[in-house]
Motif scaffolding. Structure first.
Motif, PDB file in Angstrom:
ATOM      1  N   ALA A   1       0.822  -1.212   0.000  1.00 12.72           N
ATOM      2  CA  ALA A   1       0.000   0.000   0.000  1.00 12.72           C
ATOM      3  C   ALA A   1       0.854   1.259   0.000  1.00 12.72           C
ATOM      4  O   ALA A   1       0.474   2.279  -0.599  1.00 12.72           O
ATOM      5  N   ILE A   2       2.020   1.195   0.659  1.00 17.92           N
ATOM      6  CA  ILE A   2       2.926   2.339   0.686  1.00 17.92           C
ATOM      7  C   ILE A   2       3.467   2.610  -0.713  1.00 17.92           C
ATOM      8  O   ILE A   2       3.496   3.749  -1.193  1.00 17.92           O
ATOM      9  N   THR A   3       3.908   1.565  -1.399  1.00 17.52           N
ATOM     10  CA  THR A   3       4.470   1.745  -2.737  1.00 17.52           C
ATOM     11  C   THR A   3       3.415   2.218  -3.729  1.00 17.52           C
ATOM     12  O   THR A   3       3.675   3.078  -4.582  1.00 17.52           O
ATOM     13  N   LYS A   4       2.204   1.679  -3.628  1.00 15.17           N
ATOM     14  CA  LYS A   4       1.129   2.111  -4.524  1.00 15.17           C
ATOM     15  C   LYS A   4       0.773   3.576  -4.261  1.00 15.17           C
ATOM     16  O   LYS A   4       0.486   4.334  -5.198  1.00 15.17           O
ATOM     17  N   ALA A   5       0.801   3.978  -2.990  1.00 15.99           N
ATOM     18  CA  ALA A   5       0.526   5.377  -2.668  1.00 15.99           C
ATOM     19  C   ALA A   5       1.645   6.276  -3.164  1.00 15.99           C
ATOM     20  O   ALA A   5       1.406   7.416  -3.597  1.00 15.99           O
ATOM     21  N   THR A   6       2.877   5.772  -3.110  1.00 18.71           N
ATOM     22  CA  THR A   6       4.002   6.537  -3.649  1.00 18.71           C
ATOM     23  C   THR A   6       3.841   6.758  -5.143  1.00 18.71           C
ATOM     24  O   THR A   6       4.078   7.854  -5.657  1.00 18.71           O
ATOM     25  N   LEU A   7       3.426   5.718  -5.853  1.00 19.03           N
ATOM     26  CA  LEU A   7       3.208   5.844  -7.299  1.00 19.03           C
ATOM     27  C   LEU A   7       2.233   6.979  -7.600  1.00 19.03           C
ATOM     28  O   LEU A   7       2.442   7.759  -8.545  1.00 19.03           O
ATOM     29  N   LYS A   8       1.184   7.104  -6.816  1.00 16.31           N
ATOM     30  CA  LYS A   8       0.189   8.160  -7.035  1.00 16.31           C
ATOM     31  C   LYS A   8       0.781   9.554  -6.861  1.00 16.31           C
ATOM     32  O   LYS A   8       0.287  10.522  -7.444  1.00 16.31           O
ATOM     33  N   GLN A   9       1.835   9.666  -6.054  1.00 16.43           N
ATOM     34  CA  GLN A   9       2.460  10.968  -5.845  1.00 16.43           C
ATOM     35  C   GLN A   9       3.128  11.493  -7.117  1.00 16.43           C
ATOM     36  O   GLN A   9       3.391  12.681  -7.244  1.00 16.43           O
ATOM     37  N   TYR A  10       3.379  10.595  -8.072  1.00 15.17           N
ATOM     38  CA  TYR A  10       4.044  10.977  -9.311  1.00 15.17           C
ATOM     39  C   TYR A  10       3.059  11.278 -10.440  1.00 15.17           C
ATOM     40  O   TYR A  10       3.479  11.438 -11.592  1.00 15.17           O
ATOM     41  N   LYS A  11       1.794  11.362 -10.132  1.00 15.24           N
ATOM     42  CA  LYS A  11       0.767  11.511 -11.173  1.00 15.24           C
ATOM     43  C   LYS A  11       0.907  12.805 -11.961  1.00 15.24           C
ATOM     44  O   LYS A  11       0.427  12.887 -13.110  1.00 15.24           O
ATOM     45  N   ASP A  12       1.541  13.833 -11.382  1.00 17.45           N
ATOM     46  CA  ASP A  12       1.648  15.116 -12.066  1.00 17.45           C
ATOM     47  C   ASP A  12       2.930  15.249 -12.886  1.00 17.45           C
ATOM     48  O   ASP A  12       3.214  16.322 -13.433  1.00 17.45           O
TER      49      ASP A  12
END
Length: 259
Positions: free
Chosen positions: A207-218
């Motif tokens: 869940a931490i890694t998936k949430a990190t991926l979302k931080q790169y959406k921009d």
């Protein structure tokens, strides 16, 4: 003759020594890269010395560690590929966001600012100490996806005391505007990034890694994700390390990397 391949800087995380990367260094050398695995600031060159002098590693935080590796990279003749595990993965992301590398791979990386943290040490005094893990703590946090015998062997081989400060900095990142755990996830010009997660990781759950991926959406820069569903936090050092390393090499081969 000096190595001429693309430089690679390996960055380990808490509770492992730099020499734990040696199989990776050997493999990447055989594939034509010029890899290195530097120690953290305050870390002794040998596992035995690191265990004998835990006080040397105390007090170093994320900024000090990132600055230490940035200084090493600045001495290279060209920007490297940066590969990190756990807190080393966070440092790899941070350095890539600041354009210190041409690409980065963050394996089970610690949470960056913007990602909800997990519980850390209950004793606040550990923020100023270097702490180690017992064999049982190591088995839960690292070796839960391998046999108890292999986990204990890995603990005996690689576990060293590490500074507690980065854990507390990461845990409080979302409450600090200038947190050292902040990564420039919006950098459009950075090199490609691969996030790798272990599906059975207790230290950095998926869940931490998936949430990190979302931080790169921009960011329009390449950000990829690979999961090893049956692996825990020890995936860089246990008997299955080569599968992870080969995945990293395959991904690097698929990228167009320019210094």
């Amino acid at each position: 003759m000096a190595p001429t391949g693309t430089p690679v800087v390996f960055i380990h995380g808490l509770w492992l020594g730099a020499s734990s990367w040696q199989p990776w260094v050997d493999l990447f050398t055989a594939r034509g890269y010029s890899p290195m695995a530097p120690t953290w600031p305050g870390e002794s060159e040998s596992i035995e010395l690191a265990r004998s002098h835990p006080e040397d590693a105390a007090g170093f935080g994320i900024d000090e560690v990132a600055g230490h590796f940035a200084a090493i990279i600045e001495k290279l003749d060209r920007p490297p590929i940066i590969i990190g595990h756990s807190f080393g993965g966070m440092i790899a992301e941070k350095l890539l966001g600041e354009n210190y590398g041409i690409a980065a791979i963050a394996i089970d990386a610690a949470q960056i600012k913007g990602v909800l943290p997990l519980p850390v040490f209950k004793n606040p005094a550990n923020a100023h100490r270097a702490v180690s893990l017992s064999a049982d703590e190591f088995h839960y946090g690292f070796g839960n996806a391998v046999s108890p015998e292999e986990s204990e062997a890995l603990w005996e081989a690689w576990n060293i005391p590490s500074p507690g400060k980065p854990l507390f900095e990461a845990a409080g990142a979302n409450f600090s505007h200038n947190s050292p755990a902040k990564v420039n996830t919006e950098n459009q010009a950075r090199g490609p990034l691969l996030l790798i997660m272990g599906g059975k990781d207790h230290t950095v759950p998926e869940a931490i890694t998936k949430a990190t991926l979302k931080q790169y959406k921009d960011s329009s820069a390449i950000t990829d994700l690979v999961e090893f569903a049956d692996r825990g936090h020890s995936l860089t050092i246990d008997s299955g390390w080569r599968e992870v390393a080969e995945e990293c090499l395959t991904w690097l081969d698929s990228q167009t990397l320019t210094a």
